[in-house]
Scaffold this active site. Structure first.
Site, PDB file in Angstrom:
ATOM      1  N   GLY A 103       1.177  -1.057  -0.054  1.00  0.00           N
ATOM      2  CA  GLY A 103      -0.087   0.080  -0.107  1.00  0.00           C
ATOM      3  C   GLY A 103       0.792   1.053   0.076  1.00  0.00           C
ATOM      4  N   VAL A 115      -3.292  -7.696  -2.118  1.00  0.00           N
ATOM      5  CA  VAL A 115      -3.235  -8.390  -0.410  1.00  0.00           C
ATOM      6  C   VAL A 115      -4.213  -9.162  -0.306  1.00  0.00           C
ATOM      7  CG1 VAL A 115      -1.002  -6.696   0.507  1.00  0.00           C
ATOM      8  CG2 VAL A 115      -3.709  -6.916   0.999  1.00  0.00           C
ATOM      9  N   TYR A 165     -13.630  -1.970  10.554  1.00  0.00           N
ATOM     10  CA  TYR A 165     -12.167  -1.948  10.598  1.00  0.00           C
ATOM     11  C   TYR A 165     -11.571  -2.096  12.066  1.00  0.00           C
ATOM     12  CZ  TYR A 165      -8.558   1.343   9.493  1.00  0.00           C
ATOM     13  OH  TYR A 165      -6.911   2.536   9.738  1.00  0.00           O
ATOM     14  N   ALA A 176     -10.732  -5.862  12.244  1.00  0.00           N
ATOM     15  CA  ALA A 176      -9.030  -6.009  12.369  1.00  0.00           C
ATOM     16  C   ALA A 176      -8.386  -5.553  12.521  1.00  0.00           C
ATOM     17  CB  ALA A 176      -9.242  -5.495  10.687  1.00  0.00           C
ATOM     18  N   LYS A 177      -8.251  -4.582  13.094  1.00  0.00           N
ATOM     19  CA  LYS A 177      -7.655  -3.525  13.556  1.00  0.00           C
ATOM     20  C   LYS A 177      -7.386  -4.551  14.798  1.00  0.00           C
ATOM     21  CE  LYS A 177      -5.882  -0.967  10.137  1.00  0.00           C
ATOM     22  NZ  LYS A 177      -4.859  -1.229   9.724  1.00  0.00           N
ATOM     23  N   ILE A 225      -3.921  10.501  11.459  1.00  0.00           N
ATOM     24  CA  ILE A 225      -2.943  10.889  10.577  1.00  0.00           C
ATOM     25  C   ILE A 225      -3.965  11.847   9.031  1.00  0.00           C
ATOM     26  CG2 ILE A 225      -1.511  10.452   9.137  1.00  0.00           C
ATOM     27  CD1 ILE A 225      -1.305   9.171  12.541  1.00  0.00           C
TER      28      ILE A 225
END
Ligand SMILES: NC(=O)c1ccc[n+]([C@@H]2O[C@H](COP(=O)([O-])OP(=O)(O)OC[C@H]3O[C@@H](n4cnc5c(N)ncnc54)[C@H](O)[C@@H]3O)[C@@H](O)[C@H]2O)c1
Length: 262
Positions: A12, A61, A152, A155-156, A185
């Site tokens: 990525g 991926v 999300y 998954a993290k 970010i």
């Protein structure tokens, strides 16, 4: 030149945090492989690094065949992989009650299964070498129950646990495995996933009252890629302006009712 001649793979890496990490590692002498589902973006990013030896290649991926083809290409080219930054990922901000199975599966398949596939394929190469550094890009959303982050965040969170298991099992092969957990970010992903009220909430809740930059994540990735972090294993390094650690905060005259003021 802390990474002279090291072969580093950043998934990525065509833009955002991944590209900033690739640039930072290259600035310390590493030879970069930038692998991205956006093949043209990966090629342009590799060219932008200015090293003739760097390579931009396509990968999905979430697809084992594609991941294995990428690893073969890298090993054919360079004969080894010293550093993996498992960065490819997609965002998501769908309330739990509205989350459809398709989005859940897509998010898990890229952000968790994808990271597993790439890490395992790289770790097999690193285990033969007897050395390697793996840095998984997790997220503050995997540690806190953020609104809209069911898929999300799950998954993290899974990636953080996977990192610990990998650290335990891969220590004997001389491989370090650690996480970076970015907070908010400023990247294209954040532009897509964060509306005005999300931004205001972050700016209120982060002690440093601002978003981080991709370059600030890249500095942490450099540290975890270098020999200076050799005794750090299975750790999650938050780079989040203090968000995870924050308790009660007073902001002068500001209060939660005024969070739409950035
Ligand atoms: N931006 C943030 O605030 C933030 C916060 C915490 C964690 N992160 C994590 O940091 C990483 C990078 O985020 P970003 O903000 O730079 O995102 P971004 O969307 O700007 O970049 C992500 C890159 O991953 C690539 N990609 C997406 N799916 C892929 C796939 N299946 N195979 C290969 N490449 C794929 C994209 O083409 C893109 O180049 C992600 O893992 C993200 O979850 C970002």
């Amino acid at each position: 030149m802390r990474l002279e001649k090291k072969i580093a793979l950043v998934t990525g890496g065509a833009r955002g945090i991944g590209f900033a990490i690739a640039k930072r590692l290259a600035s310390e002498g590493a030879i970069l492989v930038i692998a991205d589902i956006n093949e043209q973006g990966a090629r342009e990013a590799a060219e932008a690094l200015g090293s003739e030896k760097s390579l931009g290649i396509a990968v999905n991926v979430a697809d084992e065949v594609s991941v294995n083809a990428m690893i073969r290409t890298i090993v054919d080219h360079y004969g080894r992989i010293d550093i993996l930054v498992n960065n490819a990922g997609i965002g998501g901000n769908t309330p739990f009650l509205d989350l459809r199975l398709e989005e859940w599966n897509r998010t898990i398949s890229i952000n968790l299964t994808g990271a597993f596939l790439v890490a395992q394929a790289c770790a097999r190469v690193m285990a033969e070498q007897g050395s390697g550094k793996i840095i998984n890009i997790a997220s503050l959303s995997g540690q806190r129950g953020g609104h809209g982050r069911a898929a999300y965040g799950a998954a993290k969170a899974g990636l953080e646990l996977l990192t610990k298991v990998m650290a335990v099992e891969l220590s004997e092969f001389g491989i370090n495995v650690n996480n970076i957990a970015p907070g908010a970010i400023e990247t294209e992903m954040a532009k897509f996933a964060h509306d005005r009220s999300t931004r205001a909430a972050y700016n209120y809740l982060i002690p440093m009252t601002r978003y981080g930059t991709p370059e600030e994540i890249a500095d942490a990735a450099l540290f975890l890629s270098s020999e200076e972090s050799n005794y750090i294993q299975g750790h999650t390094l938050n780079v989040d302006g203090g968000f995870r650690e924050a308790g009660l905060m007073f902001r002068g005259s500001k209060n939660l009712g005024q969070t739409d003021q950035p």
